[in-house]
Design a protein around this motif. Structure first.
Motif, short mmCIF file in Angstrom:
data_model
loop_
_atom_site.label_atom_id
_atom_site.label_comp_id
_atom_site.label_asym_id
_atom_site.label_seq_id
_atom_site.Cartn_x
_atom_site.Cartn_y
_atom_site.Cartn_z
N UNK A 37 -7.01 2.71 16.13
CA UNK A 37 -5.74 3.59 16.14
C UNK A 37 -4.37 2.81 16.83
N UNK A 38 -4.41 1.94 17.66
CA UNK A 38 -3.45 1.04 18.24
C UNK A 38 -2.90 0.11 17.26
N UNK A 39 -3.81 -0.51 16.42
CA UNK A 39 -3.50 -1.15 15.28
C UNK A 39 -2.40 -0.38 14.33
N UNK A 40 -2.66 0.93 14.23
CA UNK A 40 -1.80 1.66 13.28
C UNK A 40 -0.43 1.62 13.97
N UNK A 41 -0.66 2.13 15.25
CA UNK A 41 0.53 2.59 15.89
C UNK A 41 1.55 1.35 15.99
N UNK A 42 0.97 0.22 16.11
CA UNK A 42 1.69 -1.14 16.15
C UNK A 42 2.31 -1.56 14.76
N UNK A 43 1.78 -0.93 13.53
CA UNK A 43 2.22 -1.12 12.50
C UNK A 43 1.48 -2.22 11.81
N UNK A 44 0.42 -2.57 12.46
CA UNK A 44 -0.43 -3.63 11.84
C UNK A 44 -1.31 -3.32 10.48
N UNK A 45 -1.16 -2.09 10.11
CA UNK A 45 -2.14 -1.80 8.91
C UNK A 45 -1.36 -1.69 7.79
N UNK A 46 0.05 -1.72 7.59
CA UNK A 46 0.81 -1.64 6.67
C UNK A 46 0.41 -2.70 5.63
N UNK A 47 0.17 -4.01 5.80
CA UNK A 47 -0.15 -4.86 5.13
C UNK A 47 -1.61 -5.09 4.82
N UNK A 48 -2.38 -4.25 5.36
CA UNK A 48 -3.76 -4.21 4.97
C UNK A 48 -4.13 -3.36 3.86
N UNK A 49 -4.81 -3.96 2.71
CA UNK A 49 -5.25 -3.08 1.36
C UNK A 49 -5.95 -1.65 1.94
N UNK A 50 -5.46 -0.58 1.31
CA UNK A 50 -5.98 0.73 1.50
C UNK A 50 -7.26 0.84 1.11
N UNK A 51 -8.13 1.66 2.03
CA UNK A 51 -9.52 2.18 1.54
C UNK A 51 -9.82 2.68 0.12
N UNK A 52 -10.62 2.19 -0.45
CA UNK A 52 -11.06 2.94 -1.80
C UNK A 52 -10.40 1.71 -3.11
N UNK A 53 -9.47 0.87 -2.71
CA UNK A 53 -8.99 -0.07 -3.59
C UNK A 53 -9.86 -1.05 -3.81
N UNK A 54 -9.73 -1.72 -5.04
CA UNK A 54 -10.78 -2.83 -5.38
C UNK A 54 -9.73 -4.09 -5.53
N UNK A 55 -10.10 -5.23 -4.96
CA UNK A 55 -11.09 -5.42 -4.08
C UNK A 55 -10.73 -4.80 -2.68
N UNK A 56 -11.76 -4.63 -1.96
CA UNK A 56 -11.51 -4.16 -0.44
C UNK A 56 -11.21 -5.21 0.56
N UNK A 57 -10.24 -5.07 1.15
CA UNK A 57 -9.94 -5.99 2.39
C UNK A 57 -10.23 -5.17 3.40
N UNK A 58 -10.92 -5.72 4.16
CA UNK A 58 -11.28 -5.04 5.75
C UNK A 58 -10.41 -5.75 6.75
N UNK A 59 -10.24 -5.05 7.96
CA UNK A 59 -9.31 -5.58 8.85
C UNK A 59 -10.18 -6.82 9.40
#
Length: 254
Positions: A232-254
């Motif tokens: 949750x805090x990673x999202x609030x810090x804006x750190x997820x914006x460059x992480x590929x979204x769930x359901x996309x191929x290929x997946x990129x996990x945190x």
């Protein structure tokens, strides 16, 4: 100590009418505040008296939905503290610090069934199970970011993780709504597919941001309170914006 103070507050500020089974009356702002703080969701009728239009319907609705405490406040000086000027039935919920007003003057015909529906739709809690009814309240909330727990009801993980998230949710009040999605229900298959998940993959945790229409999954592994909190805090810090979204191929996990 807190329980003693709370009970003393209620004894001094809340009175019940002589009618058996009547709703408790809140006589000042402190009593109203204490009542609002007593549960995740409460409903208060700001009405002139027990004879006012809406009282009988509120009483009947409260008996049908006993999980939501109900009371009335007839002191108009108190109404102003909640920006109310006429008879109103108001639902207060802690999950997003929301006040939902049903102004009786704007309602053409108030019936118990309609009031029950009003309460049910807006009954958003710290952890709200997703279904067609609760979806309305969830998506109408000003909080557009959802922390999602995908789990199959009936499993040990379902119960344990729900309790863990319920304890964590207050820390993110006004930032996230915590939503439980039962993967064992066919109607939720679309939600799982949206995140690239199947029932056998559960439990998993994800974030959906309604403002950007983006979604992410917590990497596979133990779903601990600390990992969810960091997510949750990673999202609030804006750190997820460059992480590929769930359901996309290929997946990129945190």
């Amino acid at each position: 100590m807190l329980a003693t103070v709370f009970l003393a507050l209620l004894v001094s500020s809340v009175s019940a009418t002589e009618n058996d089974g009547a709703l408790p009356r809140l006589n000042d702002t402190k009593a109203v505040e204490a009542f609002i703080d007593s549960a995740e969701v409460v409903i208060i009728g700001f009405l002139e008296s027990e004879e006012s239009h809406g009282y009988k319907e509120l009483l009947a609705a409260s008996r049908r939905i006993d999980s939501v405490p109900a009371a009335i406040c007839t002191v108009k000086e108190v109404w102003a503290d909640y920006s109310l000027s006429s008879d109103t039935i108001t639902l207060f919920r802690k999950a997003d610090n929301h006040q939902e007003n049903l102004v009786l003057a704007d309602v053409k015909k108030l019936e118990t069934d309609g009031l029950v529906n009003f309460i049910t739709i807006n009954e958003v809690r710290y952890v709200t199970e997703y279904n067609q009814v609760t979806a309305v309240g969830l998506f109408n909330s000003e909080v557009k970011t959802h922390l999602l727990l995908f789990a199959n009801r009936g499993t040990k993980e379902f119960t344990e993780l729900t309790e863990e998230l319920r304890a964590l949710a207050p820390e993110f009040t006004g930032k996230f709504l915590f939503v439980l999605i039962n993967g064992a229900v066919k109607s939720n298959i679309k939600s799982l597919n949206y995140f690239g998940l199947k029932s056998k993959d559960l439990p998993r945790v994800g974030i959906y941001d309604g403002n950007s229409d983006m979604k992410w999954l917590l990497p596979e592994g133990e779903i601990s309170t600390e990992r969810v909190k960091d997510f949750c805090q990673s999202f609030l810090r804006g750190e997820l914006k460059d992480v590929k979204q769930a359901g996309e191929q290929p997946k990129t996990e945190l």
